[in-house]
Write a protein that holds these residues in place. Structure first.
Motif, mmCIF file in Angstrom:
data_model
loop_
_atom_site.group_PDB
_atom_site.id
_atom_site.type_symbol
_atom_site.label_atom_id
_atom_site.label_comp_id
_atom_site.label_asym_id
_atom_site.label_seq_id
_atom_site.Cartn_x
_atom_site.Cartn_y
_atom_site.Cartn_z
ATOM 1 N N UNK A 18 12.452 6.029 -14.640
ATOM 2 C CA UNK A 18 11.460 6.125 -13.579
ATOM 3 C C UNK A 18 10.737 7.458 -13.621
ATOM 4 N N UNK A 19 9.457 7.424 -13.295
ATOM 5 C CA UNK A 19 8.646 8.636 -13.278
ATOM 6 C C UNK A 19 7.931 8.802 -11.941
ATOM 7 N N UNK A 20 8.357 8.037 -10.944
ATOM 8 C CA UNK A 20 7.658 8.094 -9.667
ATOM 9 C C UNK A 20 8.616 7.752 -8.539
ATOM 10 N N UNK A 21 8.238 8.180 -7.361
ATOM 11 C CA UNK A 21 8.916 7.801 -6.128
ATOM 12 C C UNK A 21 7.885 7.059 -5.300
ATOM 13 N N UNK A 22 8.176 5.825 -4.956
ATOM 14 C CA UNK A 22 7.233 5.023 -4.201
ATOM 15 C C UNK A 22 7.566 5.083 -2.717
ATOM 16 N N UNK A 23 6.593 5.453 -1.908
ATOM 17 C CA UNK A 23 6.710 5.426 -0.451
ATOM 18 C C UNK A 23 5.803 4.298 0.020
ATOM 19 N N UNK B 74 4.179 10.499 9.358
ATOM 20 C CA UNK B 74 4.916 9.346 8.861
ATOM 21 C C UNK B 74 5.954 9.780 7.826
ATOM 22 N N UNK B 75 5.592 10.702 6.952
ATOM 23 C CA UNK B 75 6.532 11.217 5.953
ATOM 24 C C UNK B 75 7.719 11.869 6.647
ATOM 25 N N UNK C 100 0.721 13.306 -3.969
ATOM 26 C CA UNK C 100 0.802 11.839 -3.946
ATOM 27 C C UNK C 100 -0.568 11.227 -4.211
ATOM 28 N N UNK C 101 -0.547 9.992 -4.612
ATOM 29 C CA UNK C 101 -1.792 9.230 -4.703
ATOM 30 C C UNK C 101 -1.532 7.825 -4.173
ATOM 31 N N UNK C 102 -2.597 7.151 -3.853
ATOM 32 C CA UNK C 102 -2.502 5.834 -3.240
ATOM 33 C C UNK C 102 -2.707 4.746 -4.285
ATOM 34 N N UNK C 103 -1.949 3.676 -4.133
ATOM 35 C CA UNK C 103 -2.087 2.498 -5.001
ATOM 36 C C UNK C 103 -2.009 1.258 -4.131
ATOM 37 N N UNK D 221 0.851 -1.183 0.000
ATOM 38 C CA UNK D 221 0.000 0.000 0.000
ATOM 39 C C UNK D 221 0.884 1.229 0.000
ATOM 40 N N UNK D 222 0.602 2.138 -0.906
ATOM 41 C CA UNK D 222 1.373 3.366 -1.030
ATOM 42 C C UNK D 222 0.633 4.490 -0.328
ATOM 43 N N UNK D 223 1.394 5.449 0.151
ATOM 44 C CA UNK D 223 0.828 6.539 0.934
ATOM 45 C C UNK D 223 0.143 7.562 0.052
#
Length: 72
Positions: free
Chosen positions: A57-62, A17-18, A39-42, A5-7
């Motif tokens: 890459x076009x994203x940073x995953x947290x 948390x960030x 950000x969006x959630x996935x 789960x992404x933030x």
């Protein structure tokens, strides 16, 4: 089935948390919140590929929950 789960900005306590992430530890509350606004959630399932080797890459995953593996 494991999920990652992404933030996103809708998560309760996400701003705090960030601020605990090393990369963002010097952000104040307002700055961390501004980061979350873009950000969006996935949700991803086990064995989903996030990025392939040598791709741009076009994203940073947290990752909020779960784990990711790196394969070569």
């Amino acid at each position: 089935m494991a999920e990652i789960e992404f933030m996103d900005d809708g998560d309760s306590g996400a701003t705090e948390l960030v601020q605990k992430i090393f990369l963002f530890k010097n952000l104040d509350f307002k700055e961390a919140n501004a980061l979350l606004e873009i950000c969006h959630s996935e949700r991803r399932h086990k064995d989903d590929m996030l990025i392939a080797e040598n791709s741009v890459g076009h994203a940073l995953y947290l990752i909020k929950d779960g784990q990711a593996r790196v394969y070569k």
